[in-house]
Design an enzyme around this catalytic site. Structure first.
Site, PDB file in Angstrom:
ATOM      1  N   LYS A 166       0.820  -1.221   0.000  1.00 20.17           N
ATOM      2  CA  LYS A 166       0.000   0.000   0.000  1.00 20.17           C
ATOM      3  C   LYS A 166       0.850   1.265   0.000  1.00 20.17           C
ATOM      4  O   LYS A 166       0.447   2.286  -0.547  1.00 20.17           O
ATOM      5  CB  LYS A 166      -0.947  -0.003   1.198  1.00 20.17           C
ATOM      6  CG  LYS A 166      -2.091  -0.991   1.010  1.00 20.17           C
ATOM      7  CD  LYS A 166      -3.196  -0.763   2.006  1.00 20.17           C
ATOM      8  CE  LYS A 166      -4.465  -1.470   1.614  1.00 20.17           C
ATOM      9  NZ  LYS A 166      -4.345  -2.952   1.673  1.00 20.17           N
TER      10      LYS A 166
ATOM     11  N   GLU B 257     -10.421   7.130   2.968  1.00 20.62           N
ATOM     12  CA  GLU B 257     -11.355   6.303   3.704  1.00 20.62           C
ATOM     13  C   GLU B 257     -10.687   4.949   3.864  1.00 20.62           C
ATOM     14  O   GLU B 257      -9.826   4.561   3.064  1.00 20.62           O
ATOM     15  CB  GLU B 257     -12.695   6.238   2.978  1.00 20.62           C
ATOM     16  CG  GLU B 257     -12.966   5.028   2.151  1.00 20.62           C
ATOM     17  CD  GLU B 257     -12.101   4.921   0.913  1.00 20.62           C
ATOM     18  OE1 GLU B 257     -11.586   3.808   0.720  1.00 20.62           O
ATOM     19  OE2 GLU B 257     -11.929   5.866   0.167  1.00 20.62           O
TER      20      GLU B 257
ATOM     21  N   SER C 145       1.882  -9.771  -0.799  1.00 17.58           N
ATOM     22  CA  SER C 145       1.508  -8.353  -0.731  1.00 17.58           C
ATOM     23  C   SER C 145       1.759  -7.705   0.625  1.00 17.58           C
ATOM     24  O   SER C 145       2.001  -6.509   0.708  1.00 17.58           O
ATOM     25  CB  SER C 145       0.042  -8.176  -1.125  1.00 17.58           C
ATOM     26  OG  SER C 145      -0.789  -9.024  -0.343  1.00 17.58           O
TER      27      SER C 145
HETATM   28  C1  LIG Z   1      -5.104  -3.956   1.102  1.00 17.57           C
HETATM   29  C2  LIG Z   1      -4.395  -5.229   0.891  1.00 17.57           C
HETATM   30  C3  LIG Z   1      -4.699  -6.086  -0.185  1.00 17.57           C
HETATM   31  C4  LIG Z   1      -5.835  -5.841  -1.146  1.00 17.57           C
HETATM   32  O1  LIG Z   1      -5.680  -4.735  -1.965  1.00 17.57           O
HETATM   33  P1  LIG Z   1      -5.318  -4.828  -3.519  1.00 17.57           P
HETATM   34  O2  LIG Z   1      -5.627  -3.459  -4.007  1.00 17.57           O
HETATM   35  O3  LIG Z   1      -6.155  -5.874  -4.160  1.00 17.57           O
HETATM   36  O4  LIG Z   1      -3.872  -5.156  -3.618  1.00 17.57           O
HETATM   37  C5  LIG Z   1      -3.939  -7.235  -0.347  1.00 17.57           C
HETATM   38  N1  LIG Z   1      -2.945  -7.558   0.508  1.00 17.57           N
HETATM   39  C6  LIG Z   1      -2.629  -6.761   1.554  1.00 17.57           C
HETATM   40  C7  LIG Z   1      -1.524  -7.183   2.461  1.00 17.57           C
HETATM   41  C8  LIG Z   1      -3.332  -5.579   1.782  1.00 17.57           C
HETATM   42  O5  LIG Z   1      -3.008  -4.808   2.831  1.00 17.57           O
END
Ligand SMILES: *Cc1c(COP(=O)(O)O)cnc(C)c1O
Length: 409
Positions: free
Chosen positions: A86, A108, A377
């Site tokens: 993020k 938000e 992610s």
């Molecule tokens: C917010 C989040 C996501 C989902 O968001 P995408 O926009 O689909 O990437 C996925 N993994 C983590 C660790 C997140 O914090």
């Protein structure tokens, strides 16, 4: 209303008249950023000194051996500052805000991760920051609310409607319309009206650009598959962009299967048959909605994947057949989390574990020397309550009960 920013038949810019001027300003600023050769360098420098970029590519030897192939490579977005991909997006938008000469950001947030990332960015850039959050989510995400406030943000609990994400979005839009001159709305994923999907995808492309270079450097060839979880779609598009032109690389987006696609309790827009095309929240895409366009309730063990819409860019790749969409269930995800902790010493976010779970499920179809790339992610520290609960850790339950007692005393 204006029609621009379409991907296939998806996307667009369905905005109230009052916001047209600020969207035009943002479009112009983003166009300039893309044309300015020095901008990407400034962005890369910022990310390498503030957020551990380039993030490493880890060869997961133990998992590869456990499944008797393929070779698993994991892109470590969990090692970013604030624990997920993020930050790539919010820091990029911070630089754009600076260029536009604005001094205040709003956002938000549902689970709170995007709120923490935005509050972090605002502190670093010296912006004023207001975060809108449904009252129900404020109560559910106490630790994140605490950190947002410590980072200097004002957190406003939204008391309208169901008091969750959708209501927080409405309130943030109201604020933006009233304070356009000074304020930028930091959208958290590759959704919403144009130019947000393209802009967020642009900043997240840093994942795929790095990953391609790293895998070619380490392995000498492209992976046969790339897996990423899909909430709004930003980490998935981030890594996929490195491989879109390589038709031999299969791209797999993994959505939240919740309690199973047949149960109806999931958040799977593109891998299930339950979603339909509609316009909401300023853009056109697949939404989980009923025949009257009322949004359905979504379910997932991972808060970050629990969303009714999906990126218009991914909806287009879905229809073109460029990205294959799958869903993994809560149960598969918890098992994948456990296995990744034990075999690799990595605690994945429950969101990211969706991608891992799908890779594990499909491993038997692949040959021993296939190479697969998985986007991790984010890190799973934030999921301690959910994971401990799901794994039935008794001493943890006692600890929580004692704390709750101490607080209520
Ligand atoms: C917010 C989040 C996501 C989902 O968001 P995408 O926009 O689909 O990437 C996925 N993994 C983590 C660790 C997140 O914090």
């Amino acid at each position: 209303m204006e029609r621009s920013g379409y991907h296939g038949r998806f996307g667009g810019m369905f905005i109230p008249e009052i916001l047209v001027a600020t969207f035009e300003e943002l479009k112009t600023a983003f166009e300039e950023v893309k044309k300015d050769p020095s901008f990407w360098k400034v962005y890369q420098d910022l990310m390498s000194t503030y957020s551990c970029r380039p993030t490493p590519l880890t060869y997961s030897e133990n998992l590869s051996r456990h499944f008797k192939g393929p070779h698993f490579y994991i892109k470590r977005e969990d090692l970013n500052h604030t624990g997920a991909h993020k930050l790539n997006n919010v820091m990029g938008q911070g630089l754009v805000v600076q260029r536009m000469g604005k001094s205040r950001v709003i956002a938000e947030t549902g689970a709170g991760q995007h709120g923490v990332a935005t509050a972090t960015m605002a502190a670093k850039f010296g912006f004023e920051c207001t975060i809108y959050m449904g009252e129900v989510d404020v109560a559910r995400q106490r630790p994140n609310v605490f950190w947002m406030e410590q980072l200097g943000a004002t957190v406003i609990p939204v008391k309208d409607g169901a008091r969750t994400l959708k209501d927080a979005i409405n309130e943030a839009l109201r604020d933006w319309a009233a304070n356009m001159d000074t304020t930028h709305y930091v959208l958290g994923t590759v959704c919403g009206p144009h130019p947000f999907p393209e802009m967020v995808a642009y900043f997240q492309s840093i994942i795929g650009t790095e990953a391609k270079e790293q895998i070619l450097d380490k392995v000498g060839r492209l992976p046969s598959r790339v897996y990423a979880c899909v909430g709004g779609g930003s980490n998935a598009l981030g890594i996929f962009q490195g491989f879109l032109d390589d038709s031999e690389v299969e791209l797999v987006g993994v959505e939240a299967g919740g309690e199973g696609l047949k149960s109806g309790k999931h958040a799977s827009r593109l891998a299930s048959e339950d979603a339909s095309v509609g316009v909401a929240q300023g853009y056109k895409t697949y939404f989980l909605q009923d025949d009257d366009g009322q949004m359905l309730e979504t379910h997932s063990v991972a808060a970050g994947l629990d969303y009714i819409g999906v990126s218009p860019i991914l909806s287009a790749y879905h229809e073109e057949g460029r990205v294959r969409f799958e869903a993994t269930t809560n149960e598969e995800v918890l098992e994948a989390t456990r296995l990744t902790m034990r075999k690799e010493g990595i605690i994945p976010a429950l969101e990211s574990a969706h991608a891992l779970a799908c890779t594990f499920r499909e491993a038997p179809q692949m040959s021993g020397d296939d190479v697969v790339l998985v986007n991790l992610s984010g890190r799973g520290d934030k999921d301690i309550f959910t994971i401990a609960d799901a794994l039935g850790d008794e001493s943890w339950k006692q600890f929580i009960a004692t704390k709750a007692e101490a607080y209520s005393a």
